[in-house]
Scaffold this active site. Structure first.
Site, PDB file in Angstrom:
ATOM      1  N   THR B  23     -12.276  -2.065  -4.208  1.00 52.25           N
ATOM      2  CA  THR B  23     -12.231  -2.975  -3.055  1.00 52.25           C
ATOM      3  C   THR B  23     -13.427  -2.752  -2.126  1.00 52.25           C
ATOM      4  OG1 THR B  23      -9.848  -2.638  -3.156  1.00 52.25           O
ATOM      5  CG2 THR B  23     -10.691  -3.843  -1.264  1.00 52.25           C
ATOM      6  N   VAL B  24     -13.674  -1.479  -1.788  1.00 54.14           N
ATOM      7  CA  VAL B  24     -14.743  -1.206  -0.833  1.00 54.14           C
ATOM      8  C   VAL B  24     -16.116  -1.498  -1.444  1.00 54.14           C
ATOM      9  CG1 VAL B  24     -15.832   0.562   0.614  1.00 54.14           C
ATOM     10  CG2 VAL B  24     -13.337   0.516   0.369  1.00 54.14           C
ATOM     11  N   ALA B  53     -22.848   1.984 -10.566  1.00 54.44           N
ATOM     12  CA  ALA B  53     -22.134   2.787 -11.561  1.00 54.44           C
ATOM     13  C   ALA B  53     -20.653   2.445 -11.549  1.00 54.44           C
ATOM     14  CB  ALA B  53     -22.329   4.275 -11.270  1.00 54.44           C
ATOM     15  N   LYS B 114     -13.036  11.044   1.964  1.00 58.39           N
ATOM     16  CA  LYS B 114     -12.570  12.113   2.862  1.00 58.39           C
ATOM     17  C   LYS B 114     -12.192  13.365   2.095  1.00 58.39           C
ATOM     18  CE  LYS B 114      -8.822   9.358   2.501  1.00 58.39           C
ATOM     19  NZ  LYS B 114      -8.874   7.993   2.757  1.00 58.39           N
ATOM     20  N   LYS B 214      -8.700  14.518   6.858  1.00 59.50           N
ATOM     21  CA  LYS B 214      -9.376  14.006   8.049  1.00 59.50           C
ATOM     22  C   LYS B 214      -9.371  15.047   9.163  1.00 59.50           C
ATOM     23  CE  LYS B 214      -8.132   9.360   6.598  1.00 59.50           C
ATOM     24  NZ  LYS B 214      -7.023   8.368   6.586  1.00 59.50           N
TER      25      LYS B 214
END
Lengths: 441, 441
Positions: B23-24, B53, B114, B214
């Site tokens: 998605t990103v 890639a 993260k 995080k």
């Protein structure tokens, strides 16, 4: 560049000139001295204050080494051992001269001076670009709340559509107290003055000029365009009455002085920028409505990031010093390691749109004749200018007639203005008591 | 460095390798292509995606030039025409190998990962430092909400004392819905799964591991020290019941999963860092309490800046892409203009403190015998461990006995733990139903 003379040290020392020893300057100097080791570690080399410019050399300044003091700021910033200039003098003309001298001499500048940046950003940017120096001004908008950095850097890959902020603590204190305590503007201004939130001459705050400088800076950054303080439409809060606050409550809103920067798109797809400051109703469920006392908050709507909000102390010696010192570390890092911060990018070059074409909603509070047909007459005055009504509330105003409060859908400023002119010329309308805009859907 | 071969152009083109087309990655590619002119203007030179890639070369990818695709990520990042690597693969081991290869080859890296940054920041920083490359990871914490940038840069001249955040949207959605709708954890987890907020295996979210990654990153940045995900004390939200939410309401609080990073100072003035994730009560007048649905917010307390809060969308393709692209502009600017971003500064080198020495408040919900003297007995069990009580509420629990709810003043975890052990061994105490911490004074 940094002084490499002490080159037995691993990294060069960054020589700093501090201009101004008011509340902020005093804090900046104290923190730079007390936390010197932290600054060295974070910068990569020591930061040394090598000169301090003040206007009055005779004033006693305990703890400040007398040999650092000078009243020749221009001479100081040009000295070979100065790499970085911190400007916390205030005012416009004098700091402009000094900051331009510094930038042209290749010295990076960190300033907290919103009026200077808003009035002369093009000239300052040009001077910085010509010599490759950095110009930082995080503290110029909302003190320690990071908003200049996020707009310049974090959102550099996004497309900002709106910035809406509470950027003046004095007026927020007054309006918040009016809302919570039912007090009048004059009473709360007096209290703000007594508490030191408002200056003896409060006009920069209450007439919106301070917020307008910040709006100009925010609009320039958000839209990569040149927006100066004179491009900002400004209205202050002096006219806000207890009755306005009561009416806002009845509409489920509060009243805040807002700085609004918006990308406008006309019917042909042409883009322009709106930058404006005025008191406006905002709904109680909007994040900005709960910003109380003298706090500041900036709400940003970006294409990909969505809705963001930044909140905190927007003024005061310590928060302003925090923002200045964050910039000092960034500027000093560039001096030690090379590199340059993003400048005032104006590549998009959007024009500032006509205020009449701004579209928002309006809360109009009137007294009308209490007789059949008047409501229809008033409604057609609005619709005649293409302004449609969202809510209408009528109540008995005794002998005065009927009180009529309407909230419109989005309409253009110019259409609303014509509507109000027509209302005032309408015999059935005895008075238009107030017209206040409504923001935050 | 940037490809200078096309040197009829004024500025070099920055060659980009994109790793991952989920998605990103898909959003990042689309925005880089659609807004190419903006990126050129903001960077100072064009940004060109020269290789992508993916793990599966056979999958159809409409709109993606086939000649850019490769399944050899390591080979791609080492190519001479690649200056900048965007890693949006996810996972730890494989991206670690690729990112280390890129950094060691002098290629700057922007990652949204993260787990990778939290687990291997020391190794990644070392690789970046060895070659002078930049490592950016704004998207790793709270997506588009600028918090990595503010901690690294804006607050670089300040002293951060606490970072407390709602950094996991899935658990905030569940807890917010339990609070607002009186639903159970299982019901709301099912709804979050159906809406796509929770994964089929929700443990990374609901057991707190995502928030812990995080917290590790935030603690490292805030305190200039090395804090890894394994240093974080983690408790999830599976045990939160309807009764806990009701009890929170009775105490004027809501329950949120918090990531808390705190500077601790012991009696001898020695500093250490606490990084912890657990569900906690927070008062309804605290700014974090009103963060609803899947929104994120990070609350920062700094010595000079005071209290700051950053709020927005903490997840999703577009907000994550926004954060990635902000970093891409910063990294590309450094490639075009020279300079280097601040690294993962760990100069302060504070140790991670023992969890037992963390001091907070506690909400303890018990069932006790309903007979004279029991309250005194329970109270002395607390005071025997040095834990003092702020409020006590007793109500009839019918045949079960009496329900006793106490809220303590600040006390050490180790003392509270001993207290609870002693309560459980006390015959007058039939059950300790829940112990939930309370944060945000």
């Amino acid at each position: 560049m940094a002084d490499q003379a002490d080159n037995n040290a691993a990294a060069p020392t960054v020589g700093v000139a501090l201009l101004g020893m008011g509340t902020v300057g005093t804090e900046v100097l104290r923190i730079l001295q007390e936390d010197a080791q932290d600054f060295t570690a974070r910068t990569g080399g020591p930061i040394e204050v090598r000169g301090i410019a003040v206007s009055d050399l005779t004033k006693p300044r305990p703890g400040v080494p007398a040999e650092l003091l000078t009243d020749d700021a221009v001479g100081l910033v040009k000295r070979d051992d100065i790499d970085l200039v911190i400007e916390v003098i205030g005012g416009i003309d004098y700091p402009r001269t000094v900051v331009l001298s510094a930038l042209r001499a290749g010295k990076s500048v960190v300033t907290a001076n919103k009026a200077l940046v808003a009035a002369h950003s093009a000239e300052l940017s040009e001077a910085a670009d010509s010599s490759g120096a950095d110009l930082f001004f995080e503290a110029a908008v909302a003190a320690a709340i990071p908003v200049v950095g996020p707009l310049r850097r974090s959102l550099a890959g996004d497309r900002v559509n709106q910035v809406m902020g509470i950027v003046n603590g004095t007026t927020n204190f007054i309006l918040d107290a009016m809302y919570k305590r039912g007090a009048s503007y004059d009473e709360m201004l007096a209290e703000a003055t007594a508490l030191g939130y408002a200056e003896a001459d409060p006009s920069a705050d209450v007439d919106g000029y301070d917020a307008a400088s910040k709006a100009a800076i925010l609009a320039s950054l958000a839209f990569h365009s040149q927006v100066g303080s004179s491009d900002v439409h400004v209205e202050g809060i002096r006219s806000i009455t207890k009755a306005d606050i009561e009416a806002a409550k009845a509409a489920g809103c509060t009243i805040k002085l807002l700085a609004i920067c918006e990308r406008m798109v006309d019917d042909n797809g042409a883009e322009s920028v709106s930058a404006r400051v005025y008191p406006a109703l905002i709904p109680l469920d909007h994040p900005l409505s709960s910003v109380s006392e003298s706090f500041n908050a900036i709400f940003v709507v970006a294409e990909y990031a969505g809705r963001l909000m930044f909140y905190g102390n927007g003024a005061g010696g310590n928060p302003t010093a925090s923002a200045v010192l964050g910039d000092v570390v960034a500027a000093a890092r560039n001096i030690v390691h090379g590199g340059r911060a993003p400048g005032m990018s104006t590549y998009a070059d959007l024009p500032v749109g006509d205020f009449g074409s701004v579209r928002t909603r309006y809360h109009v509070d009137m007294v009308v004749d209490d007789r059949p047909g008047v409501l229809a007459e008033v409604a057609s005055t609005f619709s005649g200018q293409g302004v449609s009504l969202k809510t209408v509330r009528q109540e008995d105003a005794g002998d005065a007639g009927a009180r009529l409060v309407v909230i419109t859908h989005h309409a253009a400023e110019s259409d609303l203005e014509s509507t109000v002119d027509n209302l005032k010329n309408n015999d059935a309308v005895k008075a238009v008591n107030s017209v206040i805009r409504m923001e935050g859907n």
